[in-house]
Design a protein around this motif. Sequence first.
Motif, PDB file in Angstrom:
ATOM      1  N   ASN A  73       3.739  16.611 -14.636  1.00 35.38           N
ATOM      2  CA  ASN A  73       4.386  16.214 -13.384  1.00 35.38           C
ATOM      3  C   ASN A  73       5.374  17.311 -12.985  1.00 35.38           C
ATOM      4  N   ARG A  74       5.015  18.069 -11.966  1.00 32.86           N
ATOM      5  CA  ARG A  74       5.780  19.274 -11.635  1.00 32.86           C
ATOM      6  C   ARG A  74       7.079  18.961 -10.897  1.00 32.86           C
ATOM      7  N   PHE A  75       8.146  19.654 -11.318  1.00 35.50           N
ATOM      8  CA  PHE A  75       9.443  19.584 -10.657  1.00 35.50           C
ATOM      9  C   PHE A  75       9.726  20.927  -9.984  1.00 35.50           C
ATOM     10  N   PRO A  76      10.574  20.942  -8.944  1.00 41.67           N
ATOM     11  CA  PRO A  76      10.877  22.205  -8.254  1.00 41.67           C
ATOM     12  C   PRO A  76      11.441  23.286  -9.169  1.00 41.67           C
ATOM     13  N   GLN A  97       0.834  -1.190   0.000  1.00 43.04           N
ATOM     14  CA  GLN A  97       0.000   0.000   0.000  1.00 43.04           C
ATOM     15  C   GLN A  97       0.874   1.248   0.000  1.00 43.04           C
ATOM     16  N   THR A  98       0.273   2.358  -0.408  1.00 39.60           N
ATOM     17  CA  THR A  98       0.991   3.621  -0.400  1.00 39.60           C
ATOM     18  C   THR A  98       1.076   4.152   1.025  1.00 39.60           C
ATOM     19  N   LEU A  99       1.806   5.242   1.218  1.00 36.02           N
ATOM     20  CA  LEU A  99       1.921   5.847   2.542  1.00 36.02           C
ATOM     21  C   LEU A  99       0.577   6.341   3.060  1.00 36.02           C
ATOM     22  N   LYS A 117       3.500  16.681  -2.586  1.00 33.89           N
ATOM     23  CA  LYS A 117       2.372  16.948  -1.695  1.00 33.89           C
ATOM     24  C   LYS A 117       1.525  15.716  -1.379  1.00 33.89           C
ATOM     25  N   GLY A 118       1.913  14.556  -1.883  1.00 36.15           N
ATOM     26  CA  GLY A 118       1.123  13.361  -1.621  1.00 36.15           C
ATOM     27  C   GLY A 118      -0.201  13.390  -2.366  1.00 36.15           C
ATOM     28  N   GLY A 119      -1.205  12.738  -1.789  1.00 32.23           N
ATOM     29  CA  GLY A 119      -2.505  12.641  -2.440  1.00 32.23           C
ATOM     30  C   GLY A 119      -3.126  13.983  -2.776  1.00 32.23           C
ATOM     31  N   LYS A 120      -2.934  14.985  -1.910  1.00 27.91           N
ATOM     32  CA  LYS A 120      -3.497  16.314  -2.171  1.00 27.91           C
ATOM     33  C   LYS A 120      -2.945  16.898  -3.469  1.00 27.91           C
TER      34      LYS A 120
END
Length: 256
Positions: free
Chosen positions: A124-127, A2-4, A156-159
Amino acid sequence: VQTLEGTPALIHGGPFANIAHGTNSVISTRMALRLADFVVTESGFGSDLGAEKFFNIVVRTGHIPPPDACVLVATLRALKLHGGVKLDKVNEENVEAVEKGFENLQKHTENLRTFGVPFVVALNRFPSDTEAEIKKALDLCRREKVRFALSEVYGKGGKGGSELAQEVLKAIEEDESRFQFLYPLDMTLLEKIEAVAKKIYGAASVAMEGKIKRKMLKIEREGFGNLPVCIAKTQYSFSDDDEALGRPEDFTLIVT
């Protein structure tokens, strides 16, 4: 596993799409479909490899249905690379290169439209991504009437994936799916290879030595001519030349 955040993840398989079909097993997908309202499965690399093989090989088995929608993952770093920027410079702002490299992403969107499946481009965003570059990618997708969402799951995880999830739901509910295979199985093996090369890769022709043609004829005589084709090809280019970035056209695909 499972994911975190507790989301189930069924990991079964793993053959890369540049040499094989590039997806998890039918068993794991069917299990997931019985257990969840929404199932996300990965088909490796791009529309020319994972997606093409998922549609023409995996879905064709009849054990799982065609997807209700697809997510085409892109990065500004990749767009800049296809736009002529050197690998060690892709973290630097270059809006012009984003626009130039968009032709590569555009070909991927055209390929998905060929299969008739609704889709969303997920950036897919990078810094290192700048607001100006993101806006350019968004504007280019809007110009092509392509659904677009920013994905920040890594940071940001799921959000960070909520915008993408909502856009995928809209694609499922609002966009009509007209799924179709790229070629019929009664084509010869050579005709199937030509269909993939010309319609998906953008090739003008296919070339091979006589001994390769004789091998294909032997395969057909032995009763395997009605199967789909699985083409091993570089993941770095639509062509068979891993240095031909962007959107190569009018090339000859060499079968070895």
